[in-house]
Scaffold this motif. Structure first.
Motif, mmCIF file in Angstrom:
data_model
loop_
_atom_site.group_PDB
_atom_site.id
_atom_site.type_symbol
_atom_site.label_atom_id
_atom_site.label_comp_id
_atom_site.label_asym_id
_atom_site.label_seq_id
_atom_site.Cartn_x
_atom_site.Cartn_y
_atom_site.Cartn_z
ATOM 1 N N ARG A 22 0.823 -1.200 0.000
ATOM 2 C CA ARG A 22 0.000 0.000 0.000
ATOM 3 C C ARG A 22 0.862 1.256 0.000
ATOM 4 N N VAL A 23 0.440 2.212 -0.804
ATOM 5 C CA VAL A 23 1.179 3.465 -0.930
ATOM 6 C C VAL A 23 0.198 4.627 -0.863
ATOM 7 N N SER A 24 0.438 5.562 0.050
ATOM 8 C CA SER A 24 -0.479 6.699 0.153
ATOM 9 C C SER A 24 -0.286 7.618 -1.052
ATOM 10 N N GLU A 25 -1.329 8.382 -1.351
ATOM 11 C CA GLU A 25 -1.270 9.329 -2.474
ATOM 12 C C GLU A 25 -0.166 10.352 -2.233
ATOM 13 N N ALA A 26 -0.052 10.802 -0.984
ATOM 14 C CA ALA A 26 0.969 11.787 -0.640
ATOM 15 C C ALA A 26 2.378 11.224 -0.851
ATOM 16 N N ALA A 27 2.526 9.929 -0.566
ATOM 17 C CA ALA A 27 3.833 9.289 -0.748
ATOM 18 C C ALA A 27 4.191 9.246 -2.235
ATOM 19 N N ALA A 28 3.208 8.921 -3.071
ATOM 20 C CA ALA A 28 3.447 8.865 -4.511
ATOM 21 C C ALA A 28 3.828 10.243 -5.047
ATOM 22 N N LYS A 29 3.149 11.274 -4.524
ATOM 23 C CA LYS A 29 3.445 12.654 -4.935
ATOM 24 C C LYS A 29 4.860 13.034 -4.507
ATOM 25 N N GLU A 30 5.199 12.635 -3.274
ATOM 26 C CA GLU A 30 6.514 12.972 -2.738
ATOM 27 C C GLU A 30 7.611 12.304 -3.565
ATOM 28 N N LEU A 31 7.354 11.061 -3.998
ATOM 29 C CA LEU A 31 8.330 10.344 -4.809
ATOM 30 C C LEU A 31 8.508 11.025 -6.163
ATOM 31 N N HIS B 52 9.429 -0.531 9.731
ATOM 32 C CA HIS B 52 10.095 -0.212 10.987
ATOM 33 C C HIS B 52 9.150 0.552 11.912
ATOM 34 N N SER B 53 8.246 1.352 11.317
ATOM 35 C CA SER B 53 7.295 2.140 12.103
ATOM 36 C C SER B 53 6.018 1.370 12.391
ATOM 37 N N GLY B 54 5.972 0.088 11.997
ATOM 38 C CA GLY B 54 4.807 -0.742 12.273
ATOM 39 C C GLY B 54 3.674 -0.567 11.276
ATOM 40 N N ARG B 55 3.982 -0.019 10.097
ATOM 41 C CA ARG B 55 2.942 0.209 9.096
ATOM 42 C C ARG B 55 3.167 -0.645 7.864
ATOM 43 N N LYS B 56 2.047 -0.859 7.101
ATOM 44 C CA LYS B 56 2.160 -1.574 5.835
ATOM 45 C C LYS B 56 2.021 -0.597 4.673
ATOM 46 N N THR B 57 1.583 0.610 5.008
ATOM 47 C CA THR B 57 1.390 1.617 3.974
ATOM 48 C C THR B 57 2.571 2.579 3.952
#
Lengths: 79, 79
Positions: A22-31, B52-57
């Motif tokens: 799972r990847v958050s939308e914000a993470a994709a934007k940040e990448l 490491h932070s306990g998340r899957k996202t």
């Protein structure tokens, strides 16, 4: 409002390739933002090498050497 | 046959941002290929931090710290 050149959707696919469920939308934007910054930096280096070679056109080999000199430190070995 | 996730056209625009007048098609392709490799590497690092932070996202902050720890060595200071 982000004015990105790189699209967000491919970023999700890159993260899936990396093994993420799972990847958050914000993470994709940040990448996307990060890769753009890195891309411009590599391009600037490549331009230096092109000019150094007497050319005005950035060629594939300029990008290749710029990547080696810049991102080579990132150790792609475990890809 | 290149099977890239990142589009080629934005790569031309990144090179223009870097100050290049002319960019070969092969150079744009090479840049896309490079950024994909870097992107997957950063995403793998980000996944490590998420787990490491306990998340899957993967969240934005995972990408941010992965960038700092990985590409931080690229010295973006002269952007």
């Amino acid at each position: 409002m982000t004015e990105l050149e790189i699209a967000i959707a491919p970023m999700h696919r890159l993260c899936k390739k990396a093994g993420a469920d799972r990847v958050s939308e914000a993470a994709a934007k940040e990448l996307a933002k990060t890769l753009e910054e890195i891309g411009v930096k590599i391009a600037k280096e490549a331009l230096d090498y092109a000019v150094h070679s007497g050319r005005k056109t950035i060629k594939s080999e300029d990008i290749e050497i710029a990547t080696r000199k810049t991102a080579g430190k990132l150790s792609f070995d475990y890809f």
